[in-house]
Motif scaffolding. Structure first.
Motif, PDB file in Angstrom:
ATOM      1  N   ALA A  47       0.830  -1.210   0.000  1.00 49.81           N
ATOM      2  CA  ALA A  47       0.000   0.000   0.000  1.00 49.81           C
ATOM      3  C   ALA A  47       0.863   1.259   0.000  1.00 49.81           C
ATOM      4  O   ALA A  47       0.627   2.188  -0.775  1.00 49.81           O
ATOM      5  CB  ALA A  47      -0.940  -0.011   1.199  1.00 49.81           C
ATOM      6  N   VAL A  48       1.873   1.281   0.854  1.00 48.03           N
ATOM      7  CA  VAL A  48       2.760   2.443   0.934  1.00 48.03           C
ATOM      8  C   VAL A  48       3.559   2.596  -0.363  1.00 48.03           C
ATOM      9  O   VAL A  48       3.694   3.697  -0.903  1.00 48.03           O
ATOM     10  CB  VAL A  48       3.679   2.346   2.167  1.00 48.03           C
ATOM     11  CG1 VAL A  48       4.728   3.448   2.172  1.00 48.03           C
ATOM     12  CG2 VAL A  48       2.852   2.398   3.459  1.00 48.03           C
ATOM     13  N   ALA A  49       4.061   1.481  -0.893  1.00 44.41           N
ATOM     14  CA  ALA A  49       4.830   1.527  -2.136  1.00 44.41           C
ATOM     15  C   ALA A  49       3.987   2.021  -3.311  1.00 44.41           C
ATOM     16  O   ALA A  49       4.506   2.657  -4.230  1.00 44.41           O
ATOM     17  CB  ALA A  49       5.411   0.144  -2.450  1.00 44.41           C
ATOM     18  N   SER A  50       2.686   1.757  -3.269  1.00 43.77           N
ATOM     19  CA  SER A  50       1.804   2.195  -4.353  1.00 43.77           C
ATOM     20  C   SER A  50       1.374   3.647  -4.196  1.00 43.77           C
ATOM     21  O   SER A  50       0.632   4.161  -5.035  1.00 43.77           O
ATOM     22  CB  SER A  50       0.586   1.281  -4.456  1.00 43.77           C
ATOM     23  OG  SER A  50      -0.293   1.501  -3.361  1.00 43.77           O
ATOM     24  N   GLY A  51       1.815   4.302  -3.116  1.00 45.60           N
ATOM     25  CA  GLY A  51       1.541   5.722  -2.945  1.00 45.60           C
ATOM     26  C   GLY A  51       0.489   6.081  -1.929  1.00 45.60           C
ATOM     27  O   GLY A  51       0.163   7.265  -1.779  1.00 45.60           O
ATOM     28  N   ALA A  52      -0.073   5.114  -1.207  1.00 51.50           N
ATOM     29  CA  ALA A  52      -1.054   5.446  -0.173  1.00 51.50           C
ATOM     30  C   ALA A  52      -0.386   6.305   0.901  1.00 51.50           C
ATOM     31  O   ALA A  52       0.701   5.992   1.365  1.00 51.50           O
ATOM     32  CB  ALA A  52      -1.641   4.180   0.441  1.00 51.50           C
ATOM     33  N   ARG A  53      -1.052   7.373   1.277  1.00 53.79           N
ATOM     34  CA  ARG A  53      -0.531   8.250   2.333  1.00 53.79           C
ATOM     35  C   ARG A  53      -1.139   7.912   3.684  1.00 53.79           C
ATOM     36  O   ARG A  53      -0.654   8.358   4.715  1.00 53.79           O
ATOM     37  CB  ARG A  53      -0.838   9.717   2.013  1.00 53.79           C
ATOM     38  CG  ARG A  53      -0.221  10.269   0.754  1.00 53.79           C
ATOM     39  CD  ARG A  53       1.289  10.386   0.767  1.00 53.79           C
ATOM     40  NE  ARG A  53       1.948  11.016   1.878  1.00 53.79           N
ATOM     41  CZ  ARG A  53       2.140  12.319   2.058  1.00 53.79           C
ATOM     42  NH1 ARG A  53       1.662  13.182   1.187  1.00 53.79           N
ATOM     43  NH2 ARG A  53       2.804  12.772   3.094  1.00 53.79           N
ATOM     44  N   LEU A  54      -2.216   7.143   3.671  1.00 54.42           N
ATOM     45  CA  LEU A  54      -2.857   6.684   4.901  1.00 54.42           C
ATOM     46  C   LEU A  54      -3.175   5.210   4.719  1.00 54.42           C
ATOM     47  O   LEU A  54      -3.811   4.825   3.731  1.00 54.42           O
ATOM     48  CB  LEU A  54      -4.144   7.471   5.169  1.00 54.42           C
ATOM     49  CG  LEU A  54      -5.018   6.987   6.323  1.00 54.42           C
ATOM     50  CD1 LEU A  54      -4.266   7.065   7.652  1.00 54.42           C
ATOM     51  CD2 LEU A  54      -6.310   7.791   6.392  1.00 54.42           C
TER      52      LEU A  54
END
Length: 168
Positions: A56-63
């Motif tokens: 999720a973080v690697a795909s750009g999620a900020r939350l």
């Protein structure tokens, strides 16, 4: 619009034995709050949680919020999967969620903090309870500070006017 991801952690839901009653509610609430939200479903266990948050973080999620697996059951390993990804912890968030959770909140081992995403951009990660009501209440706590956290991660100021603008 910032991206958010909800990760439901449940063996039974992942096996199709029970519908995910919590994740879709959180996704809908995030969308209502102006986030570009999507959900994921993984089985209990530190490895599956760590992989889902990292993706999720690697795909750009900020939350990124997880729901489930924060208790004391044998397969409740959400905090163990979350901890290695946190560059900084934010203990006040899960403390407030526990405080609002009544006597059962005391049994939560949930964590919150900052994970590093693409280009060093930070993401807020928080573990929420698995119950629909507890998760919704926990999401309220997270949303009360999320805009300010992201503003700070992006170099924003600490002054009150900046905080009000970030959370308006």
């Amino acid at each position: 619009m910032e991206a958010a991801r909800v990760v439901t952690v449940s063996d039974r839901s992942a096996r199709g034995e029970r519908p995910d009653a919590t994740g879709p509610v959180l996704v809908a609430r995030l969308r209502e709050a102006g986030w570009d939200a999507a959900g994921a479903l993984v089985p209990d266990g530190a490895d599956s949680v760590r992989a889902a948050i990292a993706e999720a973080v690697a795909s750009g999620a900020r939350l990124v919020v997880t729901t489930g697996g924060t208790g004391i059951g044998p397969r409740d390993e959400t905090p163990e999967g979350t901890a290695p990804l946190l560059a900084r912890t934010l203990p006040g968030i899960p403390e407030e969620i526990r405080r609002r959770g009544g006597s059962h909140g005391m049994l939560s081992r949930a964590l919150a903090g900052i994970a590093t995403g693409p280009g060093g951009r930070g993401a807020l990660v928080a573990n929420l309870p698995g119950s629909p009501g507890g998760a919704a209440d926990g999401l309220d706590v997270v949303l009360s500070v999320a805009a300010h956290v992201l503003s700070q991660l992006d170099g924003g100021d600490h002054d009150a006017a900046a905080h009000r603008a970030a959370t308006a």
